[in-house]
Design an enzyme around this catalytic site. Structure first.
Site, short mmCIF file in Angstrom:
data_model
loop_
_atom_site.label_atom_id
_atom_site.label_comp_id
_atom_site.label_asym_id
_atom_site.label_seq_id
_atom_site.Cartn_x
_atom_site.Cartn_y
_atom_site.Cartn_z
N HIS A 1 -39.96 -4.48 17.83
CA HIS A 1 -39.61 -3.97 19.15
C HIS A 1 -40.71 -3.07 19.67
CE1 HIS A 1 -35.88 -5.09 17.12
NE2 HIS A 1 -35.31 -5.23 18.29
N ASN B 1 -34.82 3.80 30.34
CA ASN B 1 -35.75 2.77 30.86
C ASN B 1 -35.04 1.66 31.62
OD1 ASN B 1 -34.69 1.04 28.91
ND2 ASN B 1 -36.27 1.57 27.41
N HIS C 1 -38.77 -5.79 24.89
CA HIS C 1 -37.80 -5.09 24.06
C HIS C 1 -37.86 -5.48 22.59
CE1 HIS C 1 -34.05 -3.06 22.97
NE2 HIS C 1 -33.92 -4.07 22.15
N SER D 1 -0.96 15.15 7.85
CA SER D 1 -0.65 13.89 7.17
C SER D 1 -1.68 13.56 6.08
CB SER D 1 -0.64 12.72 8.17
OG SER D 1 0.35 12.93 9.15
N GLU E 1 -12.30 8.94 14.73
CA GLU E 1 -12.51 8.56 13.34
C GLU E 1 -13.98 8.20 13.07
OE1 GLU E 1 -10.30 7.11 15.38
OE2 GLU E 1 -8.35 7.77 14.65
N HIS F 1 -0.27 -0.02 11.18
CA HIS F 1 -0.66 1.17 10.44
C HIS F 1 -0.68 0.96 8.93
CE1 HIS F 1 -0.26 2.97 14.32
NE2 HIS F 1 -0.45 4.20 13.89
#
Lengths: 659, 659
Positions: free
Chosen positions: A27, A184, A258, A376, A403, A465
């Site tokens: 790149h 950019n 790129h 919990s 998370e 869950h």
């Protein structure tokens, strides 16, 4: 400095385009576009010492846009790091070159983080900035007083994790964090306006960030923006308006620069455009000299810091923490002795909290947290006060419902050093964290994931869950130690192993529901072997029951039922597969029990258990999604009871006899 | 309406607190806090017909804050859906009740999406709104002219995916999307200011959203805000300022109401506060009547729509698409015949593009896309024009660098119906999508994931971009069909299977590198059996080689080498494990080849392959991270060549003879 910054920057551009061209892969656009900004940062602002990449009080620099790796390889080489050599750069993206396709912290000193998976470098920088402020609050300005810098591209800013990282940094007012945005307006698919219409500075301001813009090719303007970023007490986004592939006359400003080599013609044209006469991988002496001089400019500051450290009253403790050594004599033996004497029938998440009580007292370097499930996950111990913008000395982070951001921040904290981060969520949401867990493993950092509610034992919240495939699929991530302890003793043992492991992450899969304590005798850390015979068969052994976590209790009940019929059954607890696999063949063969029928019991996918049971074994598991109901009903419904398992074993024994 | 909205809303509150109390598990705070807003939405704004939950032109409603599931169960019951019955509600969170802990689309008509994993409901709503505009552009206002509504909590807004969903919706100017934000300033851990300082409305405005605030307990104000949201051409965030647990006098406004039953005393106190005299699960007749009347209010509009449909020139095509039926006679046979006649040595990602050429011509319902890797994933075919804010009739979406947002949007599009979404990224970034892939599987929707660069064959980008554990760990997700085709023929076959599969998602793992076409004869879809004997042993069979994807070529070279030594070796290609496991025992036994030595060859984790090779087999794989280098070097380095494999097989044969 006697050499114009543009000439310094063009050295980066030349190395980037030539290395990518040689590899015919890579790149070039990003390094060429950000070369001017990076030159100012590395020659005038960044506090680092190429002679000692491990200087604890160096500024941290993260190339979040990791695909532009040639930028950082060029910078390290030019400022005088021992590695990469010019030969390394010449071998960019070739086998065994430390100049890998993306920057890898384990290949080169000076690479602070492994980046490439977009958005995570930025989020790790947030973690580094947290660690810096925490250690500053603990040890003071004399020892810890540095900044965290990152270069991020549009991709890093579009990724979801960016929202989490920005929110966390803004909330914690991490003013030492400065992110240089390579604005950019180009992504792989083309112009950014193909896919986004966002007013990025407005979003950052909405989360408490300071934003300053500059022309990324105007050195005076770059300095102004960096000065402003440093002066502002908020985390700063420096909007650097750049032209991707700057210097490639026909391709600059387009997606063509790129992710592919420019091609020989365009490289030649760029040489003309940049007035760069040197051969590939050859640097004009005065330019290299100027770079090396810039690389030495913090030597004095480093020496002064060394002197401050040498006379500092907390020198030993500071160095111990920064080197990641646990305090001499640290162990959980006292707590294990306590458990042996006073058995606990608790959920392993609660057992983890109890172990953490001992750990957090003994290890001042732990920093806990949870993604909004503190009560919990049982991750907070009483003595922990929150780490907040008003008090960075706290040792508990309310990460919010973030998370992935939490996990990446923990990686950054661990990479920074001086702290041991642990954090929790429900195991099913390890999926949200998974890209960061993988980077914990790849980077070899000590992060401990506390993942609770580890099966259908979660109960009423239902299949969204309830983990099914998670424990097994995590076992497949190389270098991740996955623990599923069966009781309070194993939980403490697994915590001890997680902390002792300096070179990789650990993940604890813990129950919501209570479990009996299975061991009350004092022993060595039996979990350290990954699997062990918890109970040997009474009658002649016909069966070996292999189980983990909450299903070890089920295995014992199953063994009881079998023994009552005169069928001997070993019960093997397997809290950590990777540790078991690392034992010698004799140990493994002994535990797996030769010709006996091997039965695995785990409330998750059976795929994978054949590794230990073979074809002819029996796999008790769950190869479908769970359901919403009280846990006990679910274990019955899905056959995790001795009543349901014993007949299957009897049938299998029958078949093997007749077979 | 003769009954005060507050009384209607209190019916929701009573059902929510009583059901949670009966289960002693659940989340009363959210339904009680949002009851007033939801009452106005469902009785005055939402276009739906409880008599026909599948009305194609209904508004879609998604409870993104899925933990507040009692809200939607109450709403469905009250407005007159056949299910849930009051008995179902009484059995909230019990085994077999359709009133699961979180709303599950497969358990109840009227539940448009399975929610609970935070942030995803919102992002699925974005996908539904995309599908609506696309179908509107295709079939016109007479058939498609509805809105998408979502209720989201603070958690949904903090999650990273929210940034992606908001960015996509703003960019596509999805004015038919209205999200009601339950702004109660409480999360599980406590006040939102524990973890966030964000100015949320400012962030939304920065992405092109309209934001309007209201007092979520003032009915006039709620109507004003909803009217404004509808009137504005941008997607709208309705900031509903609410009190969590409204009506519970001692606990409202606190985290105590979030995720636990209120307790008998507080339930009793709430009854007093709400002046609610009825017994649990008993509804005053006039209140229920008023709700049912509101539930019938769109019957006329529905009837008019039916009439418009009946006389519409594109009725059959519209209904076909909405029912998810492929066009009669659809097949890829012509393309497969073409391949047989003109073998293609191409990467399977290119083979996928070629197959898509035929697919996209034949199936006007496909909508492709990529998370900014269009040219690498080969997901765009020539005839596809982009779906943009200016032209919703386009069939290709530039999703931007939003893997997770793309995946969730595809779920929403598939749930809406009328379109078949497929989208691409690199396989390694399936980790970023994983939580949405899991929801594709759980919800049973037809989404096709096009995951390219499926092994170390990716080459120079290195270990951050090279999947190792991914294929295997995806195989563990229940109800997900994972395909790893070996050549252009299998790629087309796997595409055909993915499209024919109406009740679940498929994932194609495709190579970056070229592969020879292994089959040139015309056959039935051999991939449909999951695994098949590609080549039978010539000499007496001693070995069965089991391989997938690019390693099938390696298996053939290995077989050649073995046969040249007089050792017979079958080559079995296993593009889809779950389909193979569904075959009868005789077929499976035949393919796996009895007593022969079974050797698996796959450039990924070996854990899992023992399912087919047993203990005594040989597993050629990669149980570590890859490295940055050209692909060919990596395959050599990591032993994926016949030269490296054959000696291991010979040794294993030796051992089994002597053993």
């Amino acid at each position: 400095m006697s050499v114009e910054p543009r000439l310094l920057a063009n050295a980066i551009r030349a190395l980037a385009m030539d290395a990518v061209q040689a590899a015919n892969s890579g790149h070039p656009g990003m390094p060429m576009g950000m070369a001017d900004v990076a030159t100012i940062l590395f020659t005038e602002y960044l506090k680092h010492d190429p002679q000692d990449p491990e200087w604890h009080d160096r500024d941290r620099f993260v190339l979040s846009a990791g695909h532009g790796s040639m930028l950082v390889y060029a910078l390290l080489h030019l400022t005088g790091y021992e590695k990469p050599t010019m030969d390394d750069i010449r071998n960019f993206r070739q086998l065994n070159s430390p100049c890998a396709g993306h920057p890898e912290n384990f290949m080169l000193a000076g690479i602070e983080a492994t980046t490439g998976p977009l958005g995570q470098g930025f989020a790790m920088a947030v973690g580094m900035a947290i660690a810096e402020r925490h250690l500053n609050a603990t040890f003071g300005d004399d020892l810890v007083d540095h900044r965290t810098w990152a270069i991020a591209g549009d991709g890093c800013l579009m990724e979801g994790i960016n929202h989490e990282a920005v929110g966390l940094a803004g909330h914690l007012k991490l003013g030492r964090l400065n992110v240089l945005w390579d604005n950019n307006k180009i992504t792989i698919d083309g112009a950014t306006d193909l896919s986004t219409s966002e007013d990025i500075p407005a979003r950052y301001r909405a989360s408490g960030w300071h934003v300053v813009s500059c022309d990324g090719h105007d050195f005076t303007d770059i300095r102004r923006a960096l000065d402003e970023a440093i002066a502002d007490p908020r985390p700063s986004l420096v909007d650097c308006r750049t032209i991707i592939g700057w210097g490639a006359p026909n391709k600059q400003g387009t997606a063509a620069t790129h992710g592919a080599a420019l091609g020989p013609d365009e490289v030649a044209a760029a040489r003309v455009q940049l007035v760069w006469d040197s051969e590939p991988f050859d640097l004009p002496g005065e330019i290299l000299d100027a770079w090396r001089e810039a690389g030495r400019r913090n030597a004095g500051a480093h020496e002064q810091w060394r002197e401050r450290l040498a006379s500092h009253s907390e020198r030993e403790e500071f160095v111990r923490r920064m080197e990641g050594r646990l305090p001499e004599g640290f162990s959980l033996d006292a707590w294990l002795a306590d458990l042996a004497a006073n058995p606990q029938k608790v959920a392993t998440r609660k057992a983890s909290e109890l172990a953490l009580g001992a750990i957090n007292d003994a290890l001042p370097e732990t920093i806990g947290g949870s993604a909004d499930l503190t009560g919990s996950n049982n991750t907070k111990t009483k003595a922990q006060k929150p780490l907040t913008a008003d008090d960075y000395s706290g040792r508990y982070i309310y990460y919010g419902i973030r998370e992935f951001g939490m996990s990446a921040a923990m990686n950054g904290m661990a990479l920074h050093g001086g702290v041991i981060p642990y954090g929790g969520t429900f195991l099913v949401f390890s999926d949200y964290c998974r890209p960061a867990i993988r980077l914990s493993a790849l980077q070899g950092v000590r992060v401990v994931y506390v993942m609770t509610h580890d099966s259908i034992g979660l109960g009423e919240d239902g299949p969204t869950h309830q983990p099914v495939e998670h424990v097994m699929s995590l076992r497949m991530i190389p270098n991740l130690a996955v623990y599923r302890p069966a009781d309070a003793v194993e939980t403490a043992e697994c915590w001890a192993l997680s902390l002792q492991r300096q070179d990789g992450p650990s993940l604890l899969a813990l129950t919501r529901q209570n479990l009996p304590q299975l061991r009350t005798e004092r022993t060595d850390n039996r979990s350290a072997k990954g699997a062990y015979r918890l109970r040997a068969a009474g009658a002649a052994r016909k069966v070996v029951l292999l189980a983990t976590g909450s299903e070890v209790e089920t295995a014992i009940a199953t063994a009881d039922a079998l023994e009552s019929q005169g069928i001997g059954a070993d019960v093997v607890s397997m809290p950590c597969w990777s540790l078991f696999d690392a034992q010698d063949a004799a140990y493994r063969a002994d535990i797996l029990g030769g010709d006996a029928l091997r039965v695995s019991i785990e409330a998750g996918t059976t795929l994978g258990w054949q590794r230990y049971t073979g074809f002819d074994g029996l796999n008790i598991g769950l190869d479908r999604f769970g359901a919403s109901a009280p846990a006990e009903d679910l274990f019955k419904r899905f056959g995790f009871t001795a009543e349901a398992i014993v007949p299957q074993i009897l049938e299998a024994l029958q078949n093997s006899r007749s077979g």
